[in-house]
Design a protein around this motif. Structure first.
Motif, PDB file in Angstrom:
ATOM      1  N   ALA A   1      12.616  15.509  -4.591  1.00 26.95           N
ATOM      2  CA  ALA A   1      12.626  14.092  -5.430  1.00 26.95           C
ATOM      3  C   ALA A   1      11.779  13.183  -5.167  1.00 26.95           C
ATOM      4  CB  ALA A   1      14.215  13.604  -5.012  1.00 26.95           C
TER       5      ALA A   1
ATOM      6  N   LEU B   1      14.527  10.272  -9.166  1.00 27.50           N
ATOM      7  CA  LEU B   1      15.106  11.610  -9.902  1.00 27.50           C
ATOM      8  C   LEU B   1      14.863  12.661  -8.895  1.00 27.50           C
ATOM      9  CD1 LEU B   1      16.064  12.469 -12.663  1.00 27.50           C
ATOM     10  CD2 LEU B   1      13.558  12.971 -13.082  1.00 27.50           C
TER      11      LEU B   1
ATOM     12  N   ARG C   1      15.403  16.987  -8.583  1.00 18.02           N
ATOM     13  CA  ARG C   1      15.683  18.413  -9.168  1.00 18.02           C
ATOM     14  C   ARG C   1      16.404  19.072  -7.974  1.00 18.02           C
ATOM     15  NH1 ARG C   1      14.056  23.874  -8.544  1.00 18.02           N
ATOM     16  NH2 ARG C   1      13.953  24.696 -10.586  1.00 18.02           N
TER      17      ARG C   1
ATOM     18  N   LYS D   1      18.771  22.413  -7.068  1.00 23.13           N
ATOM     19  CA  LYS D   1      18.985  23.918  -7.116  1.00 23.13           C
ATOM     20  C   LYS D   1      20.081  24.266  -6.029  1.00 23.13           C
ATOM     21  CE  LYS D   1      16.969  28.268  -7.665  1.00 23.13           C
ATOM     22  NZ  LYS D   1      15.604  29.029  -7.322  1.00 23.13           N
TER      23      LYS D   1
ATOM     24  N   ARG E   1      19.701  21.350 -12.024  1.00 21.74           N
ATOM     25  CA  ARG E   1      20.088  19.862 -12.395  1.00 21.74           C
ATOM     26  C   ARG E   1      19.047  18.917 -12.078  1.00 21.74           C
ATOM     27  NH1 ARG E   1      26.704  18.689 -12.523  1.00 21.74           N
ATOM     28  NH2 ARG E   1      27.390  20.732 -13.877  1.00 21.74           N
ATOM     29  N   TYR E   2      18.802  18.022 -13.041  1.00 20.79           N
ATOM     30  CA  TYR E   2      18.088  16.763 -12.766  1.00 20.79           C
ATOM     31  C   TYR E   2      18.745  15.655 -12.767  1.00 20.79           C
ATOM     32  CZ  TYR E   2      14.004  19.925 -13.425  1.00 20.79           C
ATOM     33  OH  TYR E   2      12.990  20.961 -13.365  1.00 20.79           O
TER      34      TYR E   2
END
Length: 198
Positions: free
Chosen positions: A129, A154, A156, A158, A178-179
């Motif tokens: 992030a 933000l 990412r 997994k 997902r973001y």
């Protein structure tokens, strides 16, 4: 050869610490301790108005027989101090990276409406992030400050999930990526300043 390298590094570290001791701070976040997360951080001054630091957080616990809140992450951060380093208002930019395995429990109040699968599943994965932060340090004494900070960014993420019931588990799982916008910092920390001249 190894002993020489270790000795050289130790001497260099001692010399650096002595030369710039008043520029170094260590800290720990009380909010993270409230969640039984072991955490510590260090920060070094780059100039009158900027610092570079990092924090490490680890929660290796399983609560009871199956409730997991295990996670770890590292968070390096650059800060710009409006007045002066380790004093009053600052703005920061940071990165984060870590791993987690959580599940087997219900979150009070919101657990019936949000994150309902958390009670019956384990979620395992990793994340990276980036974000921004804002905070303020209050002077307590020549060596101690109190810091309040917050941040968002933000991430990412997994991960894969599996049922907490061993009989329902499979041998392989598909990872989901997902973001998501996430809070990246909630801080209420005590800060110790080495050889501060305040």
């Amino acid at each position: 050869m190894t002993k020489r390298v270790i000795l050289s590094l130790a001497i260099a570290l001692c010399a650096w610490t002595t030369a710039s001791a008043q520029q170094v701070a260590v800290k720990s976040n009380l909010f993270y301790w409230m969640t039984t997360t072991i955490n510590a951080g260090a920060e070094v001054a780059l100039s009158k108005h900027s610092t570079l630091g990092a924090t490490f957080n680890l929660n290796p616990w399983t609560i009871g027989s199956d409730n997991k809140i295990q996670h770890w992450f590292v968070r390096p951060e650059y800060r710009y101090w409006v007045t002066e380093k380790y004093t009053r208002l600052f703005f920061g930019v940071h990165l984060m990276g870590g791993g987690f395995e959580v599940g087997g429990f219900r979150i009070p109040i919101i657990g019936d409406r949000f994150l309902t699968r958390l009670k019956t599943n384990y979620f395992t994965g990793s994340f990276v992030a980036g974000g921004v932060s804002i905070g303020y340090q209050f002077y307590l004494s020549p060596h101690w400050n109190l810091e309040i900070s917050g941040g968002a960014g933000l991430a990412r993420i997994k991960y894969h999930w599996e049922p907490t019931n061993p009989a329902l588990r499979k041998k392989s799982y598909t990872n989901t990526v997902r973001y998501l916008p996430v809070p990246t910092e909630i801080g209420f920390s005590f800060v110790y300043l080495f050889n501060s001249k305040k």
